[in-house]
Design a protein around this motif. Structure first.
Motif, PDB file in Angstrom:
ATOM      1  N   LYS A  94       0.847  -1.191   0.000  1.00 44.63           N
ATOM      2  CA  LYS A  94       0.000   0.000   0.000  1.00 44.63           C
ATOM      3  C   LYS A  94       0.883   1.242   0.000  1.00 44.63           C
ATOM      4  O   LYS A  94       1.530   1.554   0.993  1.00 44.63           O
ATOM      5  N   PRO A  95       0.902   1.963  -1.112  1.00 45.65           N
ATOM      6  CA  PRO A  95       1.775   3.138  -1.177  1.00 45.65           C
ATOM      7  C   PRO A  95       1.292   4.248  -0.254  1.00 45.65           C
ATOM      8  O   PRO A  95       0.088   4.395  -0.017  1.00 45.65           O
ATOM      9  N   LYS A  96       2.232   5.039   0.244  1.00 45.26           N
ATOM     10  CA  LYS A  96       1.892   6.192   1.083  1.00 45.26           C
ATOM     11  C   LYS A  96       1.254   7.291   0.240  1.00 45.26           C
ATOM     12  O   LYS A  96       0.307   7.944   0.650  1.00 45.26           O
ATOM     13  N   HIS A  97       1.832   7.498  -0.947  1.00 46.25           N
ATOM     14  CA  HIS A  97       1.306   8.511  -1.863  1.00 46.25           C
ATOM     15  C   HIS A  97       0.325   7.846  -2.828  1.00 46.25           C
ATOM     16  O   HIS A  97       0.316   6.629  -2.975  1.00 46.25           O
ATOM     17  N   THR A  98      -0.460   8.647  -3.494  1.00 50.96           N
ATOM     18  CA  THR A  98      -1.332   8.114  -4.541  1.00 50.96           C
ATOM     19  C   THR A  98      -0.488   7.773  -5.769  1.00 50.96           C
ATOM     20  O   THR A  98       0.293   8.605  -6.239  1.00 50.96           O
ATOM     21  N   ILE A  99      -0.642   6.535  -6.232  1.00 47.29           N
ATOM     22  CA  ILE A  99       0.122   6.073  -7.407  1.00 47.29           C
ATOM     23  C   ILE A  99      -0.843   6.009  -8.578  1.00 47.29           C
ATOM     24  O   ILE A  99      -1.853   5.309  -8.517  1.00 47.29           O
TER      25      ILE A  99
END
Lengths: 455, 455
Positions: free
Chosen positions: B312-317
């Protein structure tokens, strides 16, 4: 005193800097000349398209000996000669046939392994036992194997980044599978081709029967990766399914052949020899453009670049085109034996036998101190995107020189596509990219130059 | 106190070590999953072989929009949508014809440049003036050029190691040559194809007429490198030799199309966006497998790998498949414009638009401090032979984001073969190697992960 020391430092800086600048200039000349005015691609065109496959003992192999000798002579080297080598001659005979017995339309593309014996003239009909390793085979009851074809079907491991590692992890099935299967009473062996792709090309290569007597050798063949998948599915559904296969290969004894050698005599240490080479023989299915026509013409190009740029090496630089790497290593063994007999001193040997693809660097078989010197040249190679300088295997043909303490190196081209072509019918000239081939030659010349200048 | 400090150091070492270990594990998972269980190759098979070329405004382009949207939806992303883009539609019309007038058997393989106008329906017959640069053309008397076809024949510089530099040093002839020639009264323009090989494929690409009014546009075409060599020889021998050529291309105005976008919402900073993308449109001659089907499916694979590994990325991918890079950059401009209008914050953008070959690293458009952080990840990439982390151009589609201070990056695959295929009929699926494509996707996922974790 302090002043003196500063002066010395300055002097040392200037000398080093001049050295580095001249190294930079010379490397640039190697690359530019290879790319703008190289001969490697034309030479390979001739080897691949006019001569074709160069199976040891074949007319193609002998034509290649004559052709490369003539081309080396035209370079104006100090000496060009042929080194006699007795080689094992094996021939494939008629094209092999294999199919699912109940459905002759289900063809199984297959080729005899090099050194294998033939099937009986009427072929073999037998059930198939699939295994994934020699250990798995050895764990089976002899009764399960007796009278059957053993099918080794362990694929190359696709998530290994360096494909030669995947090959190394698989090739025991091809080399030693037949011996193990024969000992358990099998009548034949199929091996899944050493290929990372799914396609219809069978990939040949040597098989060894160890010390089994000739009458115990069973016919061994490679089947294409697609055929391996199909066969595996069929026998999973119908274990009693029989397969037909026929091959007519045979061993023809020893014949006379040659390593082709040329050299530029060293200006300061002529008695110390640096070798660059590849192997002139190939398998018979394609035309051996990547394996190893590429390595041969790149090695020839190294000496041509030295001559063309009028760079006189301190050590003697020798190109060796070895005969019969594929089917016995006769040329490499003979070269090392003769060198020892003549008490020749070899400093360094470099082989290109991993395809004509974009060069990435070299693997070295040397000590830590030597590697450190070599790794100090990283920055010089950076403009050419050459970045790999690690310990590792060099090349089969130069391997026998290891015994006498020579620094060994192998060119490491990009390996991703290599096993698409290796030992198969599609290893042909159209799979070669001119620039990639030429970059490899320039990279080899650069290393030879730096070793010559610094060792 | 000293003891405390040692403890702190130890703690810091353990944390860092854990971090690095987990980075290593995650990169290994990206590579293994892409190579053993990837989807990029199947997606590209569909784009290339079921849909085919995707010229902006064509049915192929619209089918590709639908297909990739559906495939992204199947990944279970948090959001998938189409971003409307008005695009310029240009069509080639009937296949172009060109030959030496005195010898209609000497065919000159040729294709209209994108954006060019047609010849009159009966074609053009004219003498040819060869030049090697726009400067050389401008130095000629108008009388020498008037009524003739200007033939730009400066080859790509073969001794530049990075082939995109050779392209950059040549492409002004293709983009701006027609404008310069029209201003001097020429009736047409031929440009030597941007190709480092000698072969028979003409390579298309955009032409610009600057601010010349439509009635001053002259037809412009690329001829194959072999044809360029032949034509140059013929007019050197016979300057008055006439050439015939005919093309039927035309501009059809603006039509509605779309960027295809999908995203995984960031877990900690959802408002900060990281983009990965390629362009969905292609030229019409081949099927655009390398340019830029490869970049699209690799970008889609990045998000698939994140989902598959449950990272789960911290930033929006966000994956963005841009429309019309080739013939106007409409998609890239629209994306940046909308992002600005919505006040979206972009942290990072990565484009893959340099072919599906073995990845070597990335070029970055960022500041020194950012580059230093990125270069500190070298060792993590070393097992994958990824070694290139330098400043340089990123990608055309993400370029417009530069204005808002985003870190930009472009995947740098091995470039030696790229211009063999670029914008030509042979840019097809068979020129793609599955492993090379998959290695690229894993390399992109690894960089996206490290940026996400460290910025």
């Amino acid at each position: 005193m302090k002043y003196m020391f500063t002066l010395l430092l300055l002097f040392s800086f200037l000398v080093n800097n001049a050295q580095t600048n001249s190294d930079e200039v010379i490397l640039k000349q190697f690359y530019s000349t290879s790319l703008l005015d190289g001969k490697s691609y034309n030479w390979l065109d001739h080897l691949s398209n006019r001569i074709g496959s160069r199976l040891t003992g074949s007319i193609g192999a002998e034509m290649a000996v004559e052709y490369t000798k003539k081309e080396l002579e035209a370079l104006g080297l100090d000496r060009v000669w042929l080194q006699p080598v007795l080689v094992k001659k094996w021939v494939r005979g008629a094209k092999e046939v294999a199919y699912i017995k109940s459905d002759i339309n289900t063809n199984l593309p297959l080729c005899a392994l090099g050194g294998s014996g033939p099937t009986p003239p009427s072929g073999i009909i037998a059930q198939v036992v699939e295994v994934h390793s020699i250990e798995e085979l050895n764990a089976l009851d002899d009764a399960v194997v007796k009278g059957k074809i053993v099918f080794f079907n362990r694929p190359m491991q696709a998530d290994l980044i360096q494909t030669f590692e995947a090959y190394g992890g698989c090739v025991d099935q091809r080399v030693h599978g037949a011996e193990a299967a024969a000992k358990k009473g099998a009548v034949g062996v199929f091996v899944r081709s050493m290929n990372l792709r799914l396609d219809d090309y069978p990939h040949t290569g040597t098989v060894s029967y160890g010390d089994l007597p000739l009458n115990k050798h069973i016919p061994a063949a490679a089947i294409s990766t697609n055929a391996a998948e199909i066969l595996s599915s069929i026998i999973a559904l119908t274990p009693e399914q029989e397969v037909y296969f026929k091959q007519s290969c045979s061993y023809k004894g020893e014949v006379q052949s040659y390593n082709v050698i040329g050299e530029i005599t060293g200006s300061e240490k002529p008695e110390e020899i640096m070798v660059v080479g590849g192997h002139l023989d190939s398998w018979d299915l394609g035309d051996g453009s990547h394996d190893d026509g590429a390595g041969c013409v790149q090695s020839m190009e190294v000496l041509r670049l030295f001559k063309k740029l009028e760079y006189k090496p301190k050590h003697t630089i020798r190109v060796v085109l070895f005969m019969n790497e594929e089917n016995g290593l006769d040329g490499g063994l003979k070269y090392a034996k003769d060198a020892e007999a003549k008490n020749e001193k070899h400093l360094f040997a470099l082989e290109s036998d991993a395809g004509g693809f974009t060069p990435r660097g070299f693997a070295f078989d040397c000590n830590d101190e030597q590697l450190e010197i070599i790794q100090s040249w990283r920055e010089l190679f950076k403009p050419y995107l050459i970045h790999y300088f690690e310990k590792g295997g060099s090349g089969a043909d130069i391997g026998p020189l290891k015994a006498v303490g020579v620094i060994l190196a192998g060119l490491r081209p990009d390996s991703q596509r290599y096993f698409d072509y290796h030992h198969a019918e599609n290893d042909t000239f159209d799979a070669i990219n001119k620039r990639e081939l030429e970059l490899g030659a320039a990279t080899m010349a650069s290393l030879m130059y730096l070793i010559d200048a610094n060792f």
